[in-house]
Design a protein around this motif. Structure first.
Motif, PDB file in Angstrom:
ATOM      1  N   ALA A 145       0.859  -1.193   0.000  1.00 23.30           N
ATOM      2  CA  ALA A 145       0.000   0.000   0.000  1.00 23.30           C
ATOM      3  C   ALA A 145       0.889   1.236   0.000  1.00 23.30           C
ATOM      4  CB  ALA A 145      -0.909   0.012   1.223  1.00 23.30           C
ATOM      5  N   SER A 146       0.355   2.310  -0.555  1.00 23.38           N
ATOM      6  CA  SER A 146       1.082   3.574  -0.588  1.00 23.38           C
ATOM      7  C   SER A 146       0.131   4.725  -0.307  1.00 23.38           C
ATOM      8  CB  SER A 146       1.718   3.811  -1.960  1.00 23.38           C
ATOM      9  OG  SER A 146       2.640   2.802  -2.280  1.00 23.38           O
ATOM     10  N   VAL A 147       0.595   5.679   0.460  1.00 27.91           N
ATOM     11  CA  VAL A 147      -0.085   6.962   0.634  1.00 27.91           C
ATOM     12  C   VAL A 147       0.959   8.005   0.271  1.00 27.91           C
ATOM     13  CG1 VAL A 147      -1.189   8.560   2.236  1.00 27.91           C
ATOM     14  CG2 VAL A 147      -1.652   6.101   2.421  1.00 27.91           C
ATOM     15  N   LEU A 148       0.748   8.647  -0.875  1.00 29.79           N
ATOM     16  CA  LEU A 148       1.751   9.555  -1.418  1.00 29.79           C
ATOM     17  C   LEU A 148       1.236  10.979  -1.459  1.00 29.79           C
ATOM     18  CD1 LEU A 148       2.947   7.337  -4.398  1.00 29.79           C
ATOM     19  CD2 LEU A 148       3.872   7.446  -2.083  1.00 29.79           C
ATOM     20  N   PHE A 149       1.933  11.865  -0.807  1.00 29.57           N
ATOM     21  CA  PHE A 149       1.709  13.301  -0.849  1.00 29.57           C
ATOM     22  C   PHE A 149       0.289  13.732  -0.490  1.00 29.57           C
ATOM     23  CE2 PHE A 149       5.267  12.253  -3.583  1.00 29.57           C
ATOM     24  CZ  PHE A 149       6.251  13.021  -2.994  1.00 29.57           C
ATOM     25  N   PRO A 150      -0.229  13.240   0.650  1.00 26.42           N
ATOM     26  CA  PRO A 150      -1.527  13.770   1.089  1.00 26.42           C
ATOM     27  C   PRO A 150      -1.343  15.209   1.553  1.00 26.42           C
ATOM     28  CG  PRO A 150      -0.582  12.405   2.801  1.00 26.42           C
ATOM     29  CD  PRO A 150       0.321  12.277   1.602  1.00 26.42           C
ATOM     30  N   ALA A 151      -2.420  15.964   1.502  1.00 24.36           N
ATOM     31  CA  ALA A 151      -2.348  17.362   1.941  1.00 24.36           C
ATOM     32  C   ALA A 151      -2.096  17.420   3.442  1.00 24.36           C
ATOM     33  CB  ALA A 151      -3.651  18.078   1.607  1.00 24.36           C
ATOM     34  N   PRO A 152      -1.029  18.096   3.867  1.00 26.68           N
ATOM     35  CA  PRO A 152      -0.766  18.227   5.306  1.00 26.68           C
ATOM     36  C   PRO A 152      -1.676  19.297   5.905  1.00 26.68           C
ATOM     37  CG  PRO A 152       0.973  19.293   4.072  1.00 26.68           C
ATOM     38  CD  PRO A 152       0.019  18.689   3.067  1.00 26.68           C
ATOM     39  N   LEU A 153      -2.694  18.867   6.592  1.00 30.68           N
ATOM     40  CA  LEU A 153      -3.689  19.790   7.140  1.00 30.68           C
ATOM     41  C   LEU A 153      -3.387  20.056   8.609  1.00 30.68           C
ATOM     42  CD1 LEU A 153      -6.708  17.956   5.503  1.00 30.68           C
ATOM     43  CD2 LEU A 153      -5.550  20.007   4.658  1.00 30.68           C
ATOM     44  N   PRO A 154      -2.832  21.234   8.933  1.00 27.35           N
ATOM     45  CA  PRO A 154      -2.484  21.523  10.328  1.00 27.35           C
ATOM     46  C   PRO A 154      -3.723  21.819  11.172  1.00 27.35           C
ATOM     47  CG  PRO A 154      -1.944  23.387   8.932  1.00 27.35           C
ATOM     48  CD  PRO A 154      -2.448  22.302   8.029  1.00 27.35           C
ATOM     49  N   SER A 155      -3.646  21.421  12.437  1.00 25.64           N
ATOM     50  CA  SER A 155      -4.719  21.756  13.375  1.00 25.64           C
ATOM     51  C   SER A 155      -4.262  22.927  14.238  1.00 25.64           C
ATOM     52  CB  SER A 155      -5.056  20.553  14.258  1.00 25.64           C
ATOM     53  OG  SER A 155      -4.028  20.329  15.191  1.00 25.64           O
ATOM     54  N   LYS A 156      -5.182  23.514  14.964  1.00 26.98           N
ATOM     55  CA  LYS A 156      -4.843  24.650  15.830  1.00 26.98           C
ATOM     56  C   LYS A 156      -3.965  24.227  17.000  1.00 26.98           C
ATOM     57  CE  LYS A 156      -8.875  27.354  14.645  1.00 26.98           C
ATOM     58  NZ  LYS A 156     -10.122  27.955  15.074  1.00 26.98           N
ATOM     59  N   GLN A 157      -3.960  22.939  17.339  1.00 29.17           N
ATOM     60  CA  GLN A 157      -3.183  22.439  18.467  1.00 29.17           C
ATOM     61  C   GLN A 157      -1.737  22.122  18.078  1.00 29.17           C
ATOM     62  OE1 GLN A 157      -6.206  21.005  17.555  1.00 29.17           O
ATOM     63  NE2 GLN A 157      -7.378  22.206  19.001  1.00 29.17           N
ATOM     64  N   GLY A 158      -1.349  22.395  16.839  1.00 28.14           N
ATOM     65  CA  GLY A 158       0.019  22.127  16.415  1.00 28.14           C
ATOM     66  C   GLY A 158       0.209  20.728  15.860  1.00 28.14           C
ATOM     67  N   ALA A 159      -0.853  19.937  15.817  1.00 31.17           N
ATOM     68  CA  ALA A 159      -0.785  18.607  15.230  1.00 31.17           C
ATOM     69  C   ALA A 159      -1.287  18.709  13.782  1.00 31.17           C
ATOM     70  CB  ALA A 159      -1.641  17.640  16.041  1.00 31.17           C
ATOM     71  N   PHE A 160      -1.566  17.591  13.178  1.00 33.06           N
ATOM     72  CA  PHE A 160      -2.089  17.561  11.818  1.00 33.06           C
ATOM     73  C   PHE A 160      -3.264  16.604  11.768  1.00 33.06           C
ATOM     74  CE2 PHE A 160       2.337  18.709  11.274  1.00 33.06           C
ATOM     75  CZ  PHE A 160       2.302  19.676  10.278  1.00 33.06           C
ATOM     76  N   TYR A 161      -4.149  16.836  10.830  1.00 35.94           N
ATOM     77  CA  TYR A 161      -5.156  15.834  10.533  1.00 35.94           C
ATOM     78  C   TYR A 161      -5.066  15.557   9.042  1.00 35.94           C
ATOM     79  CZ  TYR A 161      -8.058  19.883   9.222  1.00 35.94           C
ATOM     80  OH  TYR A 161      -8.533  21.028   8.656  1.00 35.94           O
ATOM     81  N   GLY A 162      -5.616  14.455   8.615  1.00 32.39           N
ATOM     82  CA  GLY A 162      -5.490  14.040   7.226  1.00 32.39           C
ATOM     83  C   GLY A 162      -4.982  12.616   7.180  1.00 32.39           C
ATOM     84  N   MET A 163      -4.372  12.246   6.077  1.00 38.11           N
ATOM     85  CA  MET A 163      -3.950  10.863   5.875  1.00 38.11           C
ATOM     86  C   MET A 163      -2.446  10.724   6.043  1.00 38.11           C
ATOM     87  SD  MET A 163      -6.303   9.366   2.855  1.00 38.11           S
ATOM     88  CE  MET A 163      -5.208   9.876   1.575  1.00 38.11           C
TER      89      MET A 163
END
Length: 163
Positions: free
Chosen positions: A62-80
């Motif tokens: 399986a591969s997950v290539l170049f998902p959009a890095p979606l930052p959260s307000k807490q300094g983490a990220f959400y997305g894949m």
């Protein structure tokens, strides 16, 4: 380009490309048709929503290539790949040590996801397999070429399924 390259080099294997981005899928369909490949299919879908329906132990990799890095307000990220998608990928991989490839142009996002995947304990990752630059294993993706033409490094990890 990525999945068409894999399919053309491995005509005995079957490939499925999943993406929400219509133009990316259309490009892949055209490339596969031009190359007369019959071992690749494309699905326009959200991989997070589709992944629960993929049968257990049904894929070699399986591969997950170049998902959009979606930052959260807490300094983490959400997305894949989020923890649920990673768990579903683990479940669908057939063999112990089956590869799961993850690539990003965002070093903070890449590091965040690597820590998160490490905490899950589903995959092994040899640090020598984490590198800047995707190397020459397959045709570079369009996103990789864009970022690298702007001097932005791409980051890649090959994780291996634990039993």
């Amino acid at each position: 380009e990525y999945i068409v390259d894999l399919a053309s080099r491995n005509p005995d294997k079957k490939y499925v490309g999943v993406d929400l981005h219509y133009r990316s899928l259309l490009l892949g369909v055209r490339m596969a048709a031009d190359a007369q490949l019959n071992n690749v299919r494309f699905i326009r879908a959200d991989a997070k929503l589709l992944s629960p329906f993929i049968p257990d132990q049904s894929s070699d990799s399986a591969s997950v290539l170049f998902p959009a890095p979606l930052p959260s307000k807490q300094g983490a990220f959400y997305g894949m790949p989020d923890p649920q998608l990673a768990s579903n990928i683990h479940r669908t991989l057939e063999a112990k040590n089956a590869p799961f490839e993850f690539a990003s142009d965002s070093e903070p996002y890449f590091r965040f996801r690597m820590r998160e995947l490490g905490f899950q304990g589903l995959f092994n990752c040899d640090l020598s397999e984490i590198s800047a630059g995707l190397g020459e294993t397959t045709t570079p993706t369009r996103y990789q070429r864009v970022w690298e033409s702007k001097g932005i490094k791409t980051h890649r990890a090959i994780l291996r399924k634990k039993d």
